[in-house]
Design a protein around this motif. Structure first.
Motif, mmCIF file in Angstrom:
data_model
loop_
_atom_site.group_PDB
_atom_site.id
_atom_site.type_symbol
_atom_site.label_atom_id
_atom_site.label_comp_id
_atom_site.label_asym_id
_atom_site.label_seq_id
_atom_site.Cartn_x
_atom_site.Cartn_y
_atom_site.Cartn_z
ATOM 1 N N ILE A 14 0.842 -1.201 0.000
ATOM 2 C CA ILE A 14 0.000 0.000 0.000
ATOM 3 C C ILE A 14 0.870 1.241 0.000
ATOM 4 O O ILE A 14 0.612 2.209 -0.747
ATOM 5 C CB ILE A 14 -0.965 -0.008 1.205
ATOM 6 N N TYR A 15 1.910 1.273 0.806
ATOM 7 C CA TYR A 15 2.783 2.442 0.843
ATOM 8 C C TYR A 15 3.519 2.624 -0.478
ATOM 9 O O TYR A 15 3.781 3.746 -0.907
ATOM 10 C CB TYR A 15 3.763 2.340 2.022
ATOM 11 N N TRP A 16 3.859 1.520 -1.138
ATOM 12 C CA TRP A 16 4.474 1.567 -2.470
ATOM 13 C C TRP A 16 3.572 2.366 -3.408
ATOM 14 O O TRP A 16 4.032 3.255 -4.129
ATOM 15 C CB TRP A 16 4.664 0.136 -2.965
ATOM 16 N N TRP A 17 2.268 2.035 -3.427
ATOM 17 C CA TRP A 17 1.335 2.714 -4.326
ATOM 18 C C TRP A 17 1.092 4.154 -3.907
ATOM 19 O O TRP A 17 0.853 5.018 -4.771
ATOM 20 C CB TRP A 17 0.043 1.931 -4.435
ATOM 21 N N ILE A 18 1.160 4.452 -2.626
ATOM 22 C CA ILE A 18 1.036 5.838 -2.178
ATOM 23 C C ILE A 18 2.207 6.660 -2.705
ATOM 24 O O ILE A 18 2.033 7.796 -3.153
ATOM 25 C CB ILE A 18 0.931 5.901 -0.639
ATOM 26 N N ILE A 19 3.404 6.103 -2.681
ATOM 27 C CA ILE A 19 4.581 6.809 -3.209
ATOM 28 C C ILE A 19 4.439 7.024 -4.714
ATOM 29 O O ILE A 19 4.738 8.112 -5.228
ATOM 30 C CB ILE A 19 5.868 6.035 -2.873
ATOM 31 N N ILE A 20 3.977 6.012 -5.437
ATOM 32 C CA ILE A 20 3.769 6.144 -6.882
ATOM 33 C C ILE A 20 2.738 7.236 -7.171
ATOM 34 O O ILE A 20 2.947 8.088 -8.046
ATOM 35 C CB ILE A 20 3.319 4.800 -7.502
ATOM 36 N N ALA A 51 1.503 11.685 4.022
ATOM 37 C CA ALA A 51 1.845 10.260 4.104
ATOM 38 C C ALA A 51 3.288 9.982 3.685
ATOM 39 O O ALA A 51 3.901 9.035 4.179
ATOM 40 C CB ALA A 51 0.889 9.447 3.243
ATOM 41 N N THR A 52 3.824 10.817 2.791
ATOM 42 C CA THR A 52 5.147 10.513 2.253
ATOM 43 C C THR A 52 6.253 11.426 2.767
ATOM 44 O O THR A 52 7.414 11.012 2.798
ATOM 45 C CB THR A 52 5.134 10.599 0.717
ATOM 46 N N GLU A 53 5.929 12.620 3.144
ATOM 47 C CA GLU A 53 6.967 13.590 3.502
ATOM 48 C C GLU A 53 7.824 13.177 4.696
ATOM 49 O O GLU A 53 9.035 13.430 4.676
ATOM 50 C CB GLU A 53 6.352 14.967 3.738
ATOM 51 N N PRO A 54 7.284 12.553 5.758
ATOM 52 C CA PRO A 54 8.180 12.129 6.856
ATOM 53 C C PRO A 54 9.290 11.179 6.398
ATOM 54 O O PRO A 54 10.436 11.308 6.822
ATOM 55 C CB PRO A 54 7.238 11.451 7.849
ATOM 56 N N LEU A 55 8.966 10.252 5.514
ATOM 57 C CA LEU A 55 9.986 9.334 4.996
ATOM 58 C C LEU A 55 10.945 10.062 4.066
ATOM 59 O O LEU A 55 12.162 9.884 4.146
ATOM 60 C CB LEU A 55 9.325 8.168 4.272
ATOM 61 N N TYR A 56 10.400 10.906 3.189
ATOM 62 C CA TYR A 56 11.250 11.654 2.259
ATOM 63 C C TYR A 56 12.227 12.557 3.004
ATOM 64 O O TYR A 56 13.369 12.710 2.598
ATOM 65 C CB TYR A 56 10.409 12.516 1.321
ATOM 66 N N ARG A 57 11.765 13.177 4.071
ATOM 67 C CA ARG A 57 12.622 14.084 4.841
ATOM 68 C C ARG A 57 13.827 13.341 5.395
ATOM 69 O O ARG A 57 14.949 13.844 5.372
ATOM 70 C CB ARG A 57 11.812 14.724 5.970
ATOM 71 N N ILE A 69 16.174 17.909 -9.036
ATOM 72 C CA ILE A 69 15.826 16.492 -9.122
ATOM 73 C C ILE A 69 15.720 15.910 -7.718
ATOM 74 O O ILE A 69 16.655 15.979 -6.938
ATOM 75 C CB ILE A 69 16.879 15.716 -9.932
ATOM 76 N N ASP A 70 14.560 15.345 -7.418
ATOM 77 C CA ASP A 70 14.338 14.730 -6.113
ATOM 78 C C ASP A 70 14.284 13.219 -6.294
ATOM 79 O O ASP A 70 13.341 12.688 -6.874
ATOM 80 C CB ASP A 70 13.035 15.239 -5.503
ATOM 81 N N LEU A 71 15.302 12.545 -5.814
ATOM 82 C CA LEU A 71 15.370 11.090 -5.945
ATOM 83 C C LEU A 71 14.869 10.352 -4.712
ATOM 84 O O LEU A 71 14.957 9.129 -4.646
ATOM 85 C CB LEU A 71 16.806 10.662 -6.255
ATOM 86 N N SER A 72 14.333 11.074 -3.735
ATOM 87 C CA SER A 72 13.875 10.412 -2.510
ATOM 88 C C SER A 72 12.734 9.423 -2.755
ATOM 89 O O SER A 72 12.709 8.374 -2.090
ATOM 90 C CB SER A 72 13.511 11.441 -1.446
ATOM 91 N N PRO A 73 11.786 9.662 -3.681
ATOM 92 C CA PRO A 73 10.799 8.606 -3.938
ATOM 93 C C PRO A 73 11.420 7.326 -4.486
ATOM 94 O O PRO A 73 11.022 6.225 -4.109
ATOM 95 C CB PRO A 73 9.840 9.232 -4.966
ATOM 96 N N LEU A 74 12.421 7.474 -5.345
ATOM 97 C CA LEU A 74 13.097 6.301 -5.890
ATOM 98 C C LEU A 74 13.824 5.527 -4.792
ATOM 99 O O LEU A 74 13.749 4.295 -4.732
ATOM 100 C CB LEU A 74 14.075 6.716 -6.985
ATOM 101 N N LEU A 78 13.039 1.708 -3.552
ATOM 102 C CA LEU A 78 14.091 0.691 -3.449
ATOM 103 C C LEU A 78 14.166 0.111 -2.041
ATOM 104 O O LEU A 78 14.391 -1.082 -1.862
ATOM 105 C CB LEU A 78 15.436 1.282 -3.867
ATOM 106 N N GLY A 79 13.992 0.954 -1.042
ATOM 107 C CA GLY A 79 13.980 0.475 0.342
ATOM 108 C C GLY A 79 12.823 -0.465 0.611
ATOM 109 O O GLY A 79 12.983 -1.500 1.275
ATOM 110 N N ILE A 80 11.648 -0.120 0.099
ATOM 111 C CA ILE A 80 10.482 -1.000 0.272
ATOM 112 C C ILE A 80 10.716 -2.321 -0.444
ATOM 113 O O ILE A 80 10.415 -3.398 0.100
ATOM 114 C CB ILE A 80 9.205 -0.304 -0.234
ATOM 115 N N PHE A 81 11.258 -2.267 -1.646
ATOM 116 C CA PHE A 81 11.559 -3.496 -2.384
ATOM 117 C C PHE A 81 12.545 -4.369 -1.612
ATOM 118 O O PHE A 81 12.370 -5.585 -1.517
ATOM 119 C CB PHE A 81 12.108 -3.165 -3.771
#
Length: 100
Positions: A14-20, A51-57, A69-74, A78-81
Motif C-alpha cells: 500500500i505504501y508503495w502505491w502511495i509513493i507512486i 503520508a510521504t513527507e516524513p519518509l522523504y525528509r 531532481i528529487d530522488l527520494s521517492p526512488l 528501493l527500500g520497500i523493495f
C-alpha cells in the motif's frame, strides 16, 4: 506469525502505491495538468504529502543536493523493495520451518 508478515507485506505494498501516486501527482502539478485550487485535488495532495513527507525528509538528509531532481521517492521504493525481499527470502521460510 505468517499472518503478521502478510500484514506487513500488505502495508508495504500500500505504501508503495502511495509513493507512486505522490510522484505522479507531483508531475501533474508541475506540468499544470491538474488544478491545485480544486478542493478534491487539494485534499488528495495533502494526504499524499502527509503520508510521504516524513519518509522523504529522512532520506533527503543523506542524499546529495541534485538541484531540481528529487530522488527520494526512488530511494524509498528501493527500500520497500529491499524489505519485501528480505521478508520473502528469509523471514517467510524461517517462520514456516519453525512452525510458528
Amino acid at each position: 506469525m505468517l499472518a503478521v508478515l502478510s500484514v506487513v507485506m500488505l502495508a508495504l505494498n500500500i505504501y508503495w502505491w502511495i509513493i507512486i501516486a505522490s510522484a505522479i501527482l507531483s508531475w501533474l502539478f508541475a506540468f499544470n495538468i491538474v488544478n491545485s485550487g480544486n478542493p478534491f485535488v487539494d485534499s488528495i495532495a495533502t494526504f499524499l504529502y502527509k503520508a510521504t513527507e516524513p519518509l522523504y525528509r529522512r532520506i533527503r538528509r543523506f542524499m546529495p543536493d541534485l538541484g531540481g531532481i528529487d530522488l527520494s521517492p526512488l530511494v524509498a521504493l528501493l527500500g520497500i523493495f529491499f524489505l519485501q525481499q528480505v521478508i520473502i527470502i528469509y523471514l517467510y521460510p524461517a517462520v514456516a520451518s519453525a512452525g510458528i
